[in-house]
Design an enzyme around this catalytic site. Structure first.
Site, PDB file in Angstrom:
ATOM      1  N   ARG A   1       0.831  -1.206   0.000  1.00 25.73           N
ATOM      2  CA  ARG A   1       0.000   0.000   0.000  1.00 25.73           C
ATOM      3  C   ARG A   1       0.866   1.256   0.000  1.00 25.73           C
ATOM      4  O   ARG A   1       2.030   1.207   0.385  1.00 25.73           O
ATOM      5  CB  ARG A   1      -0.835   0.097   1.281  1.00 25.73           C
TER       6      ARG A   1
ATOM      7  N   ASP B   1       0.172   5.358   1.531  1.00 30.35           N
ATOM      8  CA  ASP B   1      -0.780   6.176   2.295  1.00 30.35           C
ATOM      9  C   ASP B   1      -1.357   7.325   1.477  1.00 30.35           C
ATOM     10  O   ASP B   1      -0.841   7.661   0.421  1.00 30.35           O
ATOM     11  CB  ASP B   1      -0.054   6.781   3.511  1.00 30.35           C
TER      12      ASP B   1
ATOM     13  N   ARG C   1       9.021   7.516   6.245  1.00 32.65           N
ATOM     14  CA  ARG C   1       8.699   8.858   6.742  1.00 32.65           C
ATOM     15  C   ARG C   1       9.302   9.126   8.119  1.00 32.65           C
ATOM     16  O   ARG C   1       9.708  10.253   8.423  1.00 32.65           O
ATOM     17  CB  ARG C   1       7.181   9.058   6.736  1.00 32.65           C
TER      18      ARG C   1
END
Lengths: 249, 249
Positions: B51, B53, B198
């Site tokens: 995935r 975000d 991140r």
């Protein structure tokens, strides 16, 4: 009263153009809303070097307004940026003579138009360049562009809706260069009519594709009729790049 | 039945992430909607390498799906692109062995993170880079990044919400380079935990700002506790750049 001149940039993709319109999100609308907050609800009119259409961007739009607030020039950018959406940035502020006018004092403007020529679409350029994935004859386009340089009646190269009577403008420079998978068109002139850059680019692309020959350009100018020039290129490739107020060219 | 592998790119700014969710606009949702149209209303499930975000982009996400349609590989891209929004582009399609799996067969992934370090905000980068207008010590960041390379338990560098039990991952490369007013972070590893890139970028920026010293990184890894690492950098700077399926590294 201080007259404040600002150089601003904006991503035009989410705006209904520069000029204020009722019930639409516009750059001028956002600027005046921010100034109203700074001036405790009092309206401050903003004057720009000219409008830009919906989807058109600016790297160096110039605006001016008058304010009774005694904010030093270097604080204006910070104050306004904090009140503006991220899509607009004030990046240079200067106190100017009260006689300065962002529109009337324009000496020349530079527009750039970006064409993405890659075969497959690029999601990251969809709002920032026109995707034109066809072979282009750069030399033919450059030849055609030379016919547009100079002082001409540009009636054939402006929207049929143009209300301005005087369609004589001087184009000082046209440059077409290839830079990493994109074609950059650069136009410098003393003024541009409604849709003029987009029609010149659309026409030059048709020259590049072989639909129009470079030799036809002088005749198209002669006709003074919009129907003879090429298509209007879409807005997302267009940037108001710089506005000149002194004869620097 | 054919198993089709596609390399896709997307601008994540207007999506609620990759993974399908009810009543949300997602990349997977758009892909499955396009495939449903191609398959006359029949559902085709899409499998991705992983995935991304909301707000995160992809330059080289990999997906696979099965189809009974006998479309040659080179026509799939055209067919799908015509049904997909402009923000998603299919740019490579290949028929693969039925045993290929976009997620389970991943050997390594490359992520890139862009930080715009200019003083004033840039409207054209707001969705595509993180604006961090503070002085950064690049050498300290590079020193710190070397402590992250290798095989470690990355519990301190993943979201506290991570449900995966095994948090050991191998980071093979971290590169931090300055390119025209932007800082580019490049990470290659055999797998990345939730928010891991991140959090690494957020931590490295705090190293660059002097909040964290490079020497503290090994201790932060040792703690196996998210609260010891730095902030989570925002999504808009992050790009899933490439997915590797063979040991090329």
């Amino acid at each position: 009263m201080q007259r404040i001149k600002c150089i601003i940039a904006y991503d035009g993709s989410q705006f209904s153009g520069y000029q204020i319109q009722p019930n639409k999100r516009t750059v001028q609308g956002e600027l005046e809303k921010a100034l109203m907050k700074l001036h405790k609800g009092e309206m401050t009119k903003v004057y720009a070097s000219g409008r830009t259409d919906a989807g058109v961007h600016a790297k160096g739009q110039v605006i001016h307004f008058d304010s009774a607030l005694s904010i030093p020039a270097e604080r204006w950018a910070v104050a306004l940026n904090s009140l503006l959406p991220d899509e607009i940035a004030i990046f240079e502020v200067e106190q100017v003579e009260p006689s300065f006018h962002a529109r009337f004092d324009v000496e020349a403007k530079e527009y750039r138009y970006f064409v993405y020529t890659g075969k497959l679409r690029d999601p990251f350029q969809r709002n920032f360049a026109y995707h034109y994935p066809y072979p282009l004859n750069l030399q033919a386009m450059q030849e055609a562009s030379e016919c547009l340089i100079g002082t001409h009646d540009f009636t054939s190269f402006c929207s049929a809706k143009t209300e301005v009577e005087d369609r004589i403008r001087e184009i000082r420079e046209i440059e077409i260069v290839e830079t990493d998978g994109r074609l950059m068109f650069r136009f410098v002139g003393n003024g541009f009519l409604y849709n003029m850059v987009r029609i010149m680019v659309g026409t030059l692309l048709q020259v590049g594709s072989g639909d129009i020959s470079p030799q036809e350009i002088p005749a198209i100018l002669e006709k003074k009729d919009r129907t003879y020039a090429g298509k209007t290129a879409p807005p997302q490739g267009l940037y108001l790049w710089q506005v000149y107020y002194e004869k620097k060219l």
